[in-house]
Design a protein around this motif. Structure first.
Motif, PDB file in Angstrom:
ATOM      1  N   THR A   4     -19.036  24.961 -25.677  1.00 13.89           N
ATOM      2  CA  THR A   4     -18.179  23.785 -25.810  1.00 13.89           C
ATOM      3  C   THR A   4     -18.135  22.989 -24.510  1.00 13.89           C
ATOM      4  O   THR A   4     -17.729  21.833 -24.494  1.00 13.89           O
ATOM      5  CB  THR A   4     -16.753  24.195 -26.228  1.00 13.89           C
ATOM      6  N   ASP A   5     -18.532  23.628 -23.400  1.00 11.32           N
ATOM      7  CA  ASP A   5     -18.506  22.954 -22.110  1.00 11.32           C
ATOM      8  C   ASP A   5     -19.853  22.337 -21.751  1.00 11.32           C
ATOM      9  O   ASP A   5     -20.033  21.829 -20.658  1.00 11.32           O
ATOM     10  CB  ASP A   5     -18.082  23.953 -21.018  1.00 11.32           C
ATOM     11  N   VAL A   6     -20.804  22.388 -22.679  1.00  9.06           N
ATOM     12  CA  VAL A   6     -22.123  21.803 -22.467  1.00  9.06           C
ATOM     13  C   VAL A   6     -22.218  20.488 -23.230  1.00  9.06           C
ATOM     14  O   VAL A   6     -21.839  20.407 -24.399  1.00  9.06           O
ATOM     15  CB  VAL A   6     -23.234  22.771 -22.930  1.00  9.06           C
ATOM     16  N   GLN A   7     -22.736  19.451 -22.570  1.00  7.57           N
ATOM     17  CA  GLN A   7     -22.901  18.152 -23.207  1.00  7.57           C
ATOM     18  C   GLN A   7     -24.382  17.811 -23.297  1.00  7.57           C
ATOM     19  O   GLN A   7     -25.146  18.048 -22.363  1.00  7.57           O
ATOM     20  CB  GLN A   7     -22.178  17.070 -22.403  1.00  7.57           C
ATOM     21  N   MET A  70     -33.226  14.976 -21.730  1.00  9.84           N
ATOM     22  CA  MET A  70     -32.541  15.881 -20.805  1.00  9.84           C
ATOM     23  C   MET A  70     -31.694  15.153 -19.778  1.00  9.84           C
ATOM     24  O   MET A  70     -30.871  15.774 -19.094  1.00  9.84           O
ATOM     25  CB  MET A  70     -33.561  16.777 -20.095  1.00  9.84           C
ATOM     26  N   LEU A  71     -31.861  13.834 -19.668  1.00 12.12           N
ATOM     27  CA  LEU A  71     -30.979  13.065 -18.787  1.00 12.12           C
ATOM     28  C   LEU A  71     -29.527  13.169 -19.257  1.00 12.12           C
ATOM     29  O   LEU A  71     -28.599  13.006 -18.460  1.00 12.12           O
ATOM     30  CB  LEU A  71     -31.407  11.591 -18.754  1.00 12.12           C
ATOM     31  N   GLY A  72     -29.343  13.445 -20.550  1.00 11.79           N
ATOM     32  CA  GLY A  72     -27.992  13.544 -21.095  1.00 11.79           C
ATOM     33  C   GLY A  72     -27.421  14.940 -21.065  1.00 11.79           C
ATOM     34  O   GLY A  72     -26.256  15.146 -21.446  1.00 11.79           O
ATOM     35  N   PHE A  73     -28.214  15.933 -20.622  1.00 13.18           N
ATOM     36  CA  PHE A  73     -27.715  17.308 -20.590  1.00 13.18           C
ATOM     37  C   PHE A  73     -26.838  17.524 -19.368  1.00 13.18           C
ATOM     38  O   PHE A  73     -27.220  17.185 -18.246  1.00 13.18           O
ATOM     39  CB  PHE A  73     -28.875  18.297 -20.572  1.00 13.18           C
ATOM     40  N   SER A  74     -25.664  18.104 -19.588  1.00 13.73           N
ATOM     41  CA  SER A  74     -24.721  18.280 -18.484  1.00 13.73           C
ATOM     42  C   SER A  74     -23.810  19.472 -18.735  1.00 13.73           C
ATOM     43  O   SER A  74     -23.488  19.795 -19.891  1.00 13.73           O
ATOM     44  CB  SER A  74     -23.886  17.002 -18.314  1.00 13.73           C
ATOM     45  N   THR A  75     -23.421  20.131 -17.673  1.00 15.12           N
ATOM     46  CA  THR A  75     -22.378  21.159 -17.706  1.00 15.12           C
ATOM     47  C   THR A  75     -21.268  20.646 -16.792  1.00 15.12           C
ATOM     48  O   THR A  75     -21.303  20.882 -15.593  1.00 15.12           O
ATOM     49  CB  THR A  75     -22.911  22.517 -17.206  1.00 15.12           C
ATOM     50  N   PRO A  76     -20.314  19.898 -17.339  1.00 16.34           N
ATOM     51  CA  PRO A  76     -19.303  19.208 -16.530  1.00 16.34           C
ATOM     52  C   PRO A  76     -18.644  20.105 -15.488  1.00 16.34           C
ATOM     53  O   PRO A  76     -18.185  21.201 -15.782  1.00 16.34           O
ATOM     54  CB  PRO A  76     -18.287  18.749 -17.576  1.00 16.34           C
ATOM     55  N   GLY A  77     -18.670  19.605 -14.255  1.00 13.79           N
ATOM     56  CA  GLY A  77     -18.055  20.342 -13.167  1.00 13.79           C
ATOM     57  C   GLY A  77     -18.961  21.381 -12.548  1.00 13.79           C
ATOM     58  O   GLY A  77     -18.595  22.010 -11.543  1.00 13.79           O
ATOM     59  N   MET A  78     -20.134  21.580 -13.120  1.00  6.92           N
ATOM     60  CA  MET A  78     -21.079  22.576 -12.601  1.00  6.92           C
ATOM     61  C   MET A  78     -22.467  21.941 -12.487  1.00  6.92           C
ATOM     62  O   MET A  78     -22.831  21.091 -13.307  1.00  6.92           O
ATOM     63  CB  MET A  78     -21.139  23.807 -13.508  1.00  6.92           C
ATOM     64  N   PRO A  79     -23.236  22.361 -11.496  1.00  2.00           N
ATOM     65  CA  PRO A  79     -24.560  21.745 -11.285  1.00  2.00           C
ATOM     66  C   PRO A  79     -25.599  22.189 -12.300  1.00  2.00           C
ATOM     67  O   PRO A  79     -25.544  23.299 -12.827  1.00  2.00           O
ATOM     68  CB  PRO A  79     -24.933  22.220  -9.878  1.00  2.00           C
ATOM     69  N   VAL A  80     -26.540  21.287 -12.582  1.00  2.00           N
ATOM     70  CA  VAL A  80     -27.721  21.582 -13.404  1.00  2.00           C
ATOM     71  C   VAL A  80     -28.938  21.243 -12.553  1.00  2.00           C
ATOM     72  O   VAL A  80     -29.033  20.144 -12.014  1.00  2.00           O
ATOM     73  CB  VAL A  80     -27.734  20.757 -14.702  1.00  2.00           C
ATOM     74  N   ARG A  81     -29.846  22.176 -12.437  1.00  2.00           N
ATOM     75  CA  ARG A  81     -31.036  21.964 -11.608  1.00  2.00           C
ATOM     76  C   ARG A  81     -32.291  22.303 -12.408  1.00  2.00           C
ATOM     77  O   ARG A  81     -32.229  22.982 -13.432  1.00  2.00           O
ATOM     78  CB  ARG A  81     -30.972  22.830 -10.341  1.00  2.00           C
ATOM     79  N   TYR A  82     -33.448  21.835 -11.900  1.00  2.00           N
ATOM     80  CA  TYR A  82     -34.726  22.061 -12.572  1.00  2.00           C
ATOM     81  C   TYR A  82     -35.737  22.642 -11.597  1.00  2.00           C
ATOM     82  O   TYR A  82     -35.880  22.149 -10.475  1.00  2.00           O
ATOM     83  CB  TYR A  82     -35.258  20.762 -13.171  1.00  2.00           C
ATOM     84  N   ASN A  83     -36.426  23.679 -12.040  1.00  2.00           N
ATOM     85  CA  ASN A  83     -37.491  24.276 -11.262  1.00  2.00           C
ATOM     86  C   ASN A  83     -38.713  23.359 -11.348  1.00  2.00           C
ATOM     87  O   ASN A  83     -39.210  23.083 -12.446  1.00  2.00           O
ATOM     88  CB  ASN A  83     -37.823  25.671 -11.820  1.00  2.00           C
ATOM     89  N   VAL A  84     -39.197  22.895 -10.217  1.00  2.00           N
ATOM     90  CA  VAL A  84     -40.285  21.920 -10.191  1.00  2.00           C
ATOM     91  C   VAL A  84     -41.555  22.489 -10.820  1.00  2.00           C
ATOM     92  O   VAL A  84     -42.239  21.812 -11.601  1.00  2.00           O
ATOM     93  CB  VAL A  84     -40.562  21.447  -8.750  1.00  2.00           C
ATOM     94  N   HIS A 203     -24.108  30.262 -21.369  1.00  2.00           N
ATOM     95  CA  HIS A 203     -22.930  31.011 -20.946  1.00  2.00           C
ATOM     96  C   HIS A 203     -22.698  30.709 -19.464  1.00  2.00           C
ATOM     97  O   HIS A 203     -23.424  31.209 -18.600  1.00  2.00           O
ATOM     98  CB  HIS A 203     -23.127  32.506 -21.174  1.00  2.00           C
ATOM     99  N   LEU A 204     -21.724  29.859 -19.199  1.00  2.00           N
ATOM    100  CA  LEU A 204     -21.440  29.441 -17.835  1.00  2.00           C
ATOM    101  C   LEU A 204     -20.513  30.439 -17.152  1.00  2.00           C
ATOM    102  O   LEU A 204     -19.640  31.028 -17.781  1.00  2.00           O
ATOM    103  CB  LEU A 204     -20.810  28.044 -17.841  1.00  2.00           C
ATOM    104  N   ASP A 205     -20.755  30.606 -15.858  1.00  2.00           N
ATOM    105  CA  ASP A 205     -19.993  31.588 -15.085  1.00  2.00           C
ATOM    106  C   ASP A 205     -19.633  30.985 -13.739  1.00  2.00           C
ATOM    107  O   ASP A 205     -20.507  30.717 -12.912  1.00  2.00           O
ATOM    108  CB  ASP A 205     -20.837  32.855 -14.918  1.00  2.00           C
ATOM    109  N   MET A 206     -18.345  30.788 -13.532  1.00  2.00           N
ATOM    110  CA  MET A 206     -17.881  30.202 -12.270  1.00  2.00           C
ATOM    111  C   MET A 206     -18.270  31.058 -11.074  1.00  2.00           C
ATOM    112  O   MET A 206     -18.467  30.565  -9.971  1.00  2.00           O
ATOM    113  CB  MET A 206     -16.366  30.023 -12.313  1.00  2.00           C
ATOM    114  N   GLY A 207     -18.390  32.367 -11.297  1.00  2.00           N
ATOM    115  CA  GLY A 207     -18.707  33.262 -10.193  1.00  2.00           C
ATOM    116  C   GLY A 207     -20.188  33.412  -9.917  1.00  2.00           C
ATOM    117  O   GLY A 207     -20.580  34.043  -8.932  1.00  2.00           O
ATOM    118  N   ALA A 208     -21.022  32.832 -10.759  1.00  2.00           N
ATOM    119  CA  ALA A 208     -22.474  32.942 -10.557  1.00  2.00           C
ATOM    120  C   ALA A 208     -22.912  32.069  -9.383  1.00  2.00           C
ATOM    121  O   ALA A 208     -22.255  31.071  -9.049  1.00  2.00           O
ATOM    122  CB  ALA A 208     -23.201  32.521 -11.826  1.00  2.00           C
TER     123      ALA A 208
END
Length: 259
Positions: A4-7, A70-84, A203-208
């Protein structure tokens, strides 16, 4: 924290239309090159047309569509990164895999059902290969899994629609019909992408630890420059080529018999 926290449309619903139109343009140009390949007078010319088709379909119709979505993919408040590495590899795999599928189907002038089915399966699987390879390079603050049933559905969607799009290239030869083939192929790519995204379980984890890699917007300039080239070359080639079917094999003049 769950899905639910993924857009998927963080920039707005218009991104779905933009992604679809991107796929339609790339696939339409590529399928036009495929049609030209079927009327080529030499094996070398035929392979050149198929290479341009793979560049347009795989590079723009499939990979760039994925990038735009994928420009629209987001996890609000948490970073999203891509392996080059995985991101670039997914683009290469898209072009190479589509070229393989087109070799099976488009390397001969004469139509054969087994070539259509084999080409559709290979091309459809190429869409999935690119998608899930690219998603392997997605890094979030947590873990990512997939629902098997929706993954299988995404494969079926891509294969069926890709086969239908290839069939259009031999069943009809008018520009509007080729556009229809591009619209069908766009449905295949876009439908597969969002079905695959629906299959994803984040599955987002604040402690990860924070994910490694780069932000998607860091790719914008080089990606769109390369995409412009990947479209410009096939478009110019199609515009300068004679209409499909207008070419004829050279007439063989019998050698003169000695007196």
């Amino acid at each position: 924290m769950d899905m639910t926290d993924v857009q998927h449309f963080a920039l707005g619903d218009w991104l779905l239309l933009l992604a679809y139109l991107t796929s339609v343009v790339g696939c339409t140009v590529g399928l036009s090159c495929t049609l030209q390949a079927r009327y080529a007078l030499s094996a070398r010319s035929r392979l050149s047309w198929l290479a341009l088709a793979a560049l347009s379909i795989g590079g723009v119709g499939i990979w760039l569509m994925h990038f735009v979505a994928m420009l629209g993919f987001s996890t609000p408040g948490m970073p999203v990164r891509y392996n080059v590495f995985w991101t670039v590899l997914s683009a290469v795999l898209a072009v190479v895999s589509v070229f393989g599928g087109l070799l099976v189907f488009g390397v001969r002038t004469r139509f054969a059902w087994w070539r259509l089915i084999a080409g559709g399966v290979i091309t459809g699987l190429a869409v999935n290969l690119m998608h899930y390879t690219g998603m392997w390079g997605l890094e979030v603050k947590g873990s990512i899994g997939y629902q098997p049933g929706l993954v299988v559905l995404s494969v079926v969607i891509a294969v069926v629609a890709a086969t239908a799009a290839l069939w259009f290239t031999v069943a009809v030869d008018k520009p509007l019909h080729r556009l229809a083939a591009g619209l069908v192929a766009g449905i295949a790519v876009t439908g597969m992408h969002y079905t695959g995204m629906a299959a994803m379980r984040v599955h987002l984890d604040m402690g990860a630890p924070d994910p490694a890699g780069v932000e998607v917007f860091s790719f914008l300039f080089p990606v769109f420059v390369l995409a412009a080239v990947a479209l410009a070359v096939p478009i110019c080639a199609v515009l300068m080529a004679p209409p499909p079917g207008s070419r004829r094999a050279p007439v063989q003049v019998p050698a003169k018999q000695p007196a």
